[in-house]
Design a protein around this motif. Structure first.
Motif, short mmCIF file in Angstrom:
data_model
loop_
_atom_site.label_atom_id
_atom_site.label_comp_id
_atom_site.label_asym_id
_atom_site.label_seq_id
_atom_site.Cartn_x
_atom_site.Cartn_y
_atom_site.Cartn_z
N MET A 22 0.95 -0.91 0.14
CA MET A 22 -0.07 -0.04 0.04
C MET A 22 0.85 1.20 0.16
O MET A 22 1.83 1.32 0.87
CB MET A 22 -0.78 0.07 1.11
N THR A 23 0.61 2.35 -0.93
CA THR A 23 1.51 3.31 -1.12
C THR A 23 0.53 4.50 -1.31
O THR A 23 -0.45 4.44 -1.94
CB THR A 23 2.25 3.15 -2.32
N LEU A 24 1.00 5.70 -0.72
CA LEU A 24 0.46 6.88 -0.95
C LEU A 24 0.78 7.81 -2.22
O LEU A 24 2.01 7.79 -2.20
CB LEU A 24 0.24 7.86 0.18
N LEU A 25 0.15 7.83 -3.09
CA LEU A 25 0.54 8.68 -4.42
C LEU A 25 -0.15 9.99 -4.47
O LEU A 25 -1.07 10.45 -3.86
CB LEU A 25 0.07 7.75 -5.59
N ASP A 26 0.42 10.87 -5.19
CA ASP A 26 -0.04 12.24 -5.72
C ASP A 26 -1.42 11.81 -6.56
O ASP A 26 -1.28 10.94 -7.21
CB ASP A 26 0.92 12.82 -6.46
N ALA A 27 -2.61 12.33 -6.14
CA ALA A 27 -3.62 12.22 -6.58
C ALA A 27 -3.60 12.34 -8.21
O ALA A 27 -4.32 11.46 -9.11
CB ALA A 27 -4.78 13.04 -6.25
N SER A 28 -3.01 13.19 -8.93
CA SER A 28 -2.64 13.44 -10.29
C SER A 28 -1.76 12.38 -10.79
O SER A 28 -2.08 12.38 -12.24
CB SER A 28 -1.70 14.64 -10.39
N VAL A 41 -1.48 4.73 -13.20
CA VAL A 41 -1.40 3.29 -12.83
C VAL A 41 -2.73 2.44 -12.36
O VAL A 41 -2.60 1.41 -11.83
CB VAL A 41 -0.34 3.18 -11.46
N ALA A 42 -3.65 3.06 -12.54
CA ALA A 42 -5.08 2.46 -12.26
C ALA A 42 -5.45 1.18 -12.85
O ALA A 42 -6.33 0.42 -12.43
CB ALA A 42 -6.33 3.42 -12.48
N ASP A 43 -4.83 0.92 -14.02
CA ASP A 43 -5.09 -0.29 -14.76
C ASP A 43 -4.24 -1.54 -14.09
O ASP A 43 -4.42 -2.77 -14.27
CB ASP A 43 -4.63 -0.14 -16.22
N ARG A 44 -3.33 -1.31 -13.15
CA ARG A 44 -2.40 -2.33 -12.38
C ARG A 44 -2.85 -2.48 -11.11
O ARG A 44 -2.32 -3.44 -10.53
CB ARG A 44 -1.09 -1.89 -12.52
N PHE A 45 -3.23 -1.46 -10.41
CA PHE A 45 -3.66 -1.36 -8.77
C PHE A 45 -4.92 -0.82 -8.76
O PHE A 45 -5.68 0.05 -9.63
CB PHE A 45 -2.43 -0.27 -8.29
N ALA A 46 -5.56 -1.20 -7.39
CA ALA A 46 -6.61 -0.39 -6.91
C ALA A 46 -6.42 0.76 -6.29
O ALA A 46 -5.50 1.03 -5.75
CB ALA A 46 -6.95 -1.41 -5.94
N ILE A 47 -7.06 1.66 -6.72
CA ILE A 47 -6.77 3.23 -6.40
C ILE A 47 -8.21 3.55 -5.39
O ILE A 47 -9.28 3.50 -6.10
CB ILE A 47 -6.61 4.32 -7.41
N ASP A 48 -7.76 4.22 -4.35
CA ASP A 48 -8.78 4.50 -3.51
C ASP A 48 -8.63 6.12 -2.84
O ASP A 48 -7.50 6.18 -2.45
CB ASP A 48 -8.97 3.74 -2.29
N ALA A 49 -9.73 6.94 -2.94
CA ALA A 49 -9.57 8.31 -2.45
C ALA A 49 -9.90 8.23 -0.88
O ALA A 49 -10.94 8.59 -0.42
CB ALA A 49 -10.42 9.07 -3.06
N VAL A 50 -9.07 7.72 -0.17
CA VAL A 50 -9.43 7.40 1.43
C VAL A 50 -9.26 8.45 2.21
O VAL A 50 -9.67 8.71 3.34
CB VAL A 50 -8.58 6.41 1.70
N LEU A 51 -8.66 9.46 1.62
CA LEU A 51 -8.05 10.61 2.50
C LEU A 51 -8.97 11.82 1.98
O LEU A 51 -9.55 11.83 0.90
CB LEU A 51 -6.59 11.34 2.43
N ASP A 52 -9.15 13.14 2.68
CA ASP A 52 -9.96 14.07 2.42
C ASP A 52 -9.45 14.69 0.71
O ASP A 52 -8.29 14.59 0.64
CB ASP A 52 -9.99 15.27 3.22
N ASP A 53 -10.19 15.52 0.36
CA ASP A 53 -9.98 15.94 -1.14
C ASP A 53 -8.89 16.92 -1.27
O ASP A 53 -8.05 17.02 -1.94
CB ASP A 53 -11.07 16.69 -1.69
N GLY A 54 -8.70 17.52 0.07
CA GLY A 54 -7.56 18.50 0.14
C GLY A 54 -6.37 17.97 0.38
O GLY A 54 -5.23 18.66 0.27
#
Length: 348
Positions: free
Chosen positions: A218-224, A229-242
């Motif tokens: 599990m890794t935190l990425l810049d939202a941009s 990498v969404a075709d290879r990993f599950a991407i979730d916006a678990v933190l607030d939008d800011g």
């Protein structure tokens, strides 16, 4: 040095002093010798905050028949310099029954510790594991040798200090590493040839880790950058939008008894000059999994206790999932091969 890498309350300057000064740091200040009583005043180094392991009392026995055996063999009273701690460790020769466990691709491992730890491990002759996702997240370093956080940079730093006949490098592989064919890259690279020719290269198949049994990396990425990498990993916006961050989750891989057997056999067949290690998370069937790995031909099995959690994982996993290291070791007790433990030697 980040707070996650030292015991709570343990001063950072003391950690650095121990690393810099080595054996001299285990004694009282030299200026106090002969003119003070230990514990008598402010001239004594103030007590260092420690955890329960540091606070344990070690109690030697009065009678020492093993020491008598050494006395007879040496023909004189033994000294501390007569103690030999050389150990066969997963197919490697180590001067101590210790190895440097996996450091992966996070910032603290790559930008802060990766090459520095590699140099020090090489200098000491300790086997060293390079953790998962270094190549997919940072790079291999073949075409960019100046990339100071790549996998090959760590290997070069290690080799530059390594004495003959000691140590070895273990390259860990997760599902993402397998997709990047990391083991093929390492096995064929000229930089690694000295390790390969001297029998000091190993590959470690990662089934899990103490921080998150049953979960993948599990890794935190810049939202941009997350959509790329969404075709290879599950991407979730678990933190607030800011926050500007997104959670990237990898697959932990799927293993059954037969899959593990075949994976170990594949490793031994495809990379015959490399040692074969297997890393297990602290699951309830950890003893059975270790026996399966050994029976398939693994040179070493590493078990990562629940206290070994240093990665990004849900708090429920860090606090409540997985067996403690001591329980894992009690379950495995003894086996036909080399058993290694990682996590919770001093801190996670």
């Amino acid at each position: 040095m980040t707070g996650a890498l030292r015991a709570p309350g343990f001063p950072e300057q003391e950690v650095r002093a121990r690393a810099r000064e080595g054996a001299g740091r285990v004694f009282p200040p030299p200026e106090s010798y002969g003119n003070s009583v230990w514990g008598a005043g402010a001239h004594v180094t103030p007590p260092v905050a420690s955890d329960a392991i540091d606070d344990m009392r070690i109690v030697p026995p009065v009678f020492m028949p093993r020491r008598l055996e050494a006395l007879i063999e040496l023909g004189r009273e033994p000294l501390y310099t007569d103690v030999a701690l050389d150990t066969d460790l997963g197919g490697f020769r180590s001067p101590l029954p210790l190895f440097v466990t996996a450091l992966g691709s996070t910032q603290v491992a790559s930008a802060t510790l990766g090459s520095a730890v590699s140099r020090q491990a090489g200098r000491l002759g300790l086997p060293m594991v390079i953790g998962e996702n270094v190549v997919p997240a940072i790079g291999f370093g073949r075409t960019d040798p100046d990339l100071d956080v790549s996998l090959l940079t760590r290997v070069r730093a290690y080799l530059k200090e390594l004495p003959d006949g000691r140590g070895g490098v273990v390259v860990q592989q997760s599902t993402e590493d397998a997709d990047a064919e990391v083991w093929n890259l390492v096995y064929s690279d000229p930089t690694v040839r000295p390790l390969l020719e001297s029998g000091r290269l190993a590959f470690e198949l990662k089934l899990g880790q103490g921080a998150k049994p049953g979960l993948g990396g599990m890794t935190l990425l810049d939202a941009s950058s997350a959509p790329a990498v969404a075709d290879r990993f599950a991407i979730d916006a678990v933190l607030d939008d800011g926050s500007g961050r997104a959670l990237r989750s990898a697959s932990p891989g799927t293993f059954t008894e037969e899959i593990l057997r075949q994976q170990v056999r594949l490793m031994r067949n495809n990379y015959p000059r490399a040692r074969t290690w297997v890393k297990l998370h602290p699951g309830r069937d950890v003893a059975h999994a270790a026996q399966v790995a050994w029976a398939a031909g693994a040179d070493a099995v590493t078990v990562d206790g629940a206290e070994g959690g240093t990665g990004w994982a849900p708090l429920a996993f860090l606090d409540h999932v997985g067996l403690p290291l001591a329980e894992c070791l009690a379950k495995i007790s003894a086996g036909p091969g080399c058993l290694l433990a990682s996590g919770r030697m001093w801190e996670g």
